[in-house]
Design an enzyme around this catalytic site. Structure first.
Site, short mmCIF file in Angstrom:
data_model
loop_
_atom_site.label_atom_id
_atom_site.label_comp_id
_atom_site.label_asym_id
_atom_site.label_seq_id
_atom_site.Cartn_x
_atom_site.Cartn_y
_atom_site.Cartn_z
N LEU A 71 -2.38 -37.42 59.78
CA LEU A 71 -1.07 -37.99 60.11
C LEU A 71 -0.11 -37.69 58.96
O LEU A 71 -0.42 -37.93 57.79
CB LEU A 71 -1.18 -39.50 60.31
CG LEU A 71 0.06 -40.21 60.85
CD1 LEU A 71 0.43 -39.68 62.23
CD2 LEU A 71 -0.19 -41.71 60.91
N ASN A 72 1.05 -37.16 59.30
CA ASN A 72 2.07 -36.84 58.32
C ASN A 72 2.98 -38.04 58.12
O ASN A 72 3.91 -38.27 58.90
CB ASN A 72 2.86 -35.63 58.78
CG ASN A 72 3.91 -35.19 57.77
OD1 ASN A 72 4.05 -35.79 56.69
ND2 ASN A 72 4.66 -34.15 58.10
N LYS A 74 5.14 -38.46 55.90
CA LYS A 74 6.47 -38.10 55.40
C LYS A 74 7.44 -37.84 56.54
O LYS A 74 8.64 -37.65 56.31
CB LYS A 74 6.36 -36.88 54.49
CG LYS A 74 5.59 -37.17 53.20
CD LYS A 74 5.55 -35.96 52.28
CE LYS A 74 4.80 -36.29 50.99
NZ LYS A 74 4.75 -35.12 50.07
N ASN A 95 -4.54 -45.97 47.44
CA ASN A 95 -4.48 -45.76 46.00
C ASN A 95 -3.58 -44.57 45.70
O ASN A 95 -3.88 -43.73 44.86
CB ASN A 95 -5.87 -45.60 45.38
CG ASN A 95 -6.58 -44.33 45.81
OD1 ASN A 95 -6.49 -43.92 46.97
ND2 ASN A 95 -7.31 -43.70 44.90
N GLY A 97 0.16 -42.88 44.48
CA GLY A 97 0.88 -43.04 43.23
C GLY A 97 1.70 -44.31 43.21
O GLY A 97 2.01 -44.90 44.26
N ARG A 103 8.15 -46.47 49.00
CA ARG A 103 9.06 -45.35 49.28
C ARG A 103 8.91 -44.85 50.71
O ARG A 103 9.87 -44.36 51.31
CB ARG A 103 8.83 -44.21 48.29
CG ARG A 103 9.28 -44.54 46.86
CD ARG A 103 9.32 -43.28 46.00
NE ARG A 103 8.00 -42.69 45.81
CZ ARG A 103 7.18 -43.03 44.83
NH1 ARG A 103 7.51 -44.00 43.98
NH2 ARG A 103 6.01 -42.43 44.70
N LYS A 136 0.50 -43.06 35.89
CA LYS A 136 -0.62 -42.65 36.73
C LYS A 136 -1.92 -42.73 35.91
O LYS A 136 -1.91 -42.71 34.69
CB LYS A 136 -0.41 -41.24 37.25
CG LYS A 136 0.77 -41.13 38.21
CD LYS A 136 0.94 -39.71 38.71
CE LYS A 136 2.12 -39.60 39.66
NZ LYS A 136 2.33 -38.22 40.15
N GLU A 139 -10.06 -41.88 36.15
CA GLU A 139 -11.22 -42.55 35.55
C GLU A 139 -11.17 -42.57 34.03
O GLU A 139 -11.29 -43.63 33.40
CB GLU A 139 -12.50 -41.85 36.02
CG GLU A 139 -13.78 -42.27 35.31
CD GLU A 139 -14.18 -43.69 35.63
OE1 GLU A 139 -14.51 -44.43 34.70
OE2 GLU A 139 -14.16 -44.06 36.82
N ASP A 168 -13.09 -45.93 38.44
CA ASP A 168 -12.87 -45.51 39.83
C ASP A 168 -13.70 -46.35 40.80
O ASP A 168 -13.18 -47.22 41.49
CB ASP A 168 -13.18 -44.03 39.99
CG ASP A 168 -12.03 -43.14 39.53
OD1 ASP A 168 -10.89 -43.64 39.42
OD2 ASP A 168 -12.26 -41.95 39.27
#
Length: 398
Positions: A71-72, A74, A95, A97, A103, A136, A139, A168
């Site tokens: 699924l896009n 954006k 998880n 950014g 956004r 950002k 591990e 992680d």
């Protein structure tokens, strides 16, 4: 037989390790986990593979027991489809950014307006607030910032990272705990909530007991290699035939274990030596004890040492390399290592769930291929027909 999380639907927007380890745990426990990837796949699917046309082992190990769709997000149509899915879901895990979900217009508040019962879970490097919130993480960053790296390594060497996924998978498991608590609370309140886990927090939490000297005013805690600061013998010891992993770890935590060790290695007089009757006495003669313990182990293989000491009640573990782990009769006998068939990789060894529930057995199902369940999920949950799905694929939405 039913599963513990039967009836729980999870929308999985995770990537790499921290998030997928959370959703894989929920899938092992019986939740319906729908992994949602961009049309080209999440970064770890092909980006970490030895071949561009084959899913990586990394991806396969972290995405068992899930359904897979593309699924896009954006695109406006893609976001609308996600919102439709969210109306049917119990949990959303991501998880991405920092700030990515907001956004996209898919943050917790937006999803809660669509579905007040939704539980959203986020795994981030440093959480959503504080001076590091926008940074950002991976591990090794979490290990550095969580303090464990400063404790790991030789006394005269640099800080070392640990190969185990504290930041992680450790964060993924903490997120799963938080999600399950939110599910239980929802039974009373009828509404969902936001679950947040920061990798730095998790590494600090997992390292907490090793910070104990700090509370005694001893300043920054030094690195000591494998040797314990509170017990002797407690170290790694060489064994025959002296290969790179021909070692055992022996840990004698108290005087009773010390006496068992002394008798097991054929030196019963040490068990009665009053100068070694307490921890302080043994610590004072640490180098001497280390030397004669290794003098005994060097005459045996690591498995012989483990068999002898294990039978005597002394905690001892052979250092297993990766080949030995996957062949280990104990792990295979418990079903922790199983063999599965993968469509492109063929027969491969997989690691199963380490959580055992007597009334919710777990079977290992291979990770999904890219978009493998598009027709099933979008047809059953959103009522999309085959021609509609063809159009969505042609337009780059799925």
């Amino acid at each position: 037989m039913g599963k513990a999380l039967d009836g729980i639907r999870v929308l999985d927007l995770t990537q790499y390790e921290a998030g997928p380890s959370c959703t894989e745990t929920l899938a092992w426990l019986g939740a319906e986990v729908i992994k949602i990837e961009p049309p080209g796949g999440e970064p770890a699917r092909r980006g970490l593979s030895e071949r561009p046309d084959m899913d990586s082992v990394f991806f396969c190990l972290l995405n068992a027991n899930k359904k897979g769709v593309t699924l896009n997000l954006k695109s406006e149509r893609g976001r609308h489809m996600f919102e439709e899915l969210a109306k049917t879901a119990d949990i959303v895990v991501e998880n991405l950014g920092p700030g990515a979900m907001d956004r996209l217009g898919l943050g917790h508040d937006a999803l809660a307006r669509i579905n007040p019962r939704i539980i959203t879970a986020s795994v981030k490097g440093f959480g959503s607030e504080g001076p590091y919130a926008g940074y950002k993480s991976f591990e090794m960053i979490a290990q550095a910032m969580g303090g464990v790296m400063s404790l790991t390594g030789a006394a005269d060497g640099p800080p070392m990272r640990i190969e185990a996924g504290l930041g992680d998978t450790g964060s993924g498991l903490h997120a799963a705990i938080g999600i399950l608590a939110a599910v239980v609370q929802r039974q009373a309140t009828g509404v969902g909530q936001r679950v947040e886990v920061a990798q730095q927090d998790v590494v600090v939490n997992l390292t907490r007991i090793h910070f104990r000297e700090h509370h005694l005013g001893k300043g920054p805690i030094p690195r000591r290699g494998n040797r314990s600061p509170v017990a002797v013998p407690s170290n790694i010891y060489r064994c025959r035939p002296f290969g790179p992993n021909d070692y055992v770890f022996i840990h004698v935590a108290n005087t009773d274990m010390w006496k068992l060790l002394a008798r097991a290695i054929g030196q019963p007089e040490l068990a009665d030596d009053k100068s070694l009757a307490d921890r302080d006495g043994r610590m004072a003669r640490g180098d001497e004890i280390e030397a004669f313990v290794e003098g005994w182990t060097e005459k045996r293989t690591k498995h012989e040492v483990m068999e002898t000491l294990g039978a005597a009640g002394v905690p001892c573990g052979a250092v297993l390399d990766s080949a030995e782990v996957f062949a280990d009769e104990h792990l295979r006998g418990r079903g922790m290592v199983v063999d599965i068939e993968h469509p492109t990789r063929g027969r491969m060894a997989m690691l199963a769930s380490p959580i055992r529930l007597s009334a919710s057995p777990t079977e290992v199902i291979r990770a999904p291929l890219l978009g493998e369940h598009n027709a099933e999920v979008y047809g059953a949950l959103l009522g999309r027909s085959a021609p509609e799905l063809d159009t969505l694929k042609r337009d780059g939405i799925i």
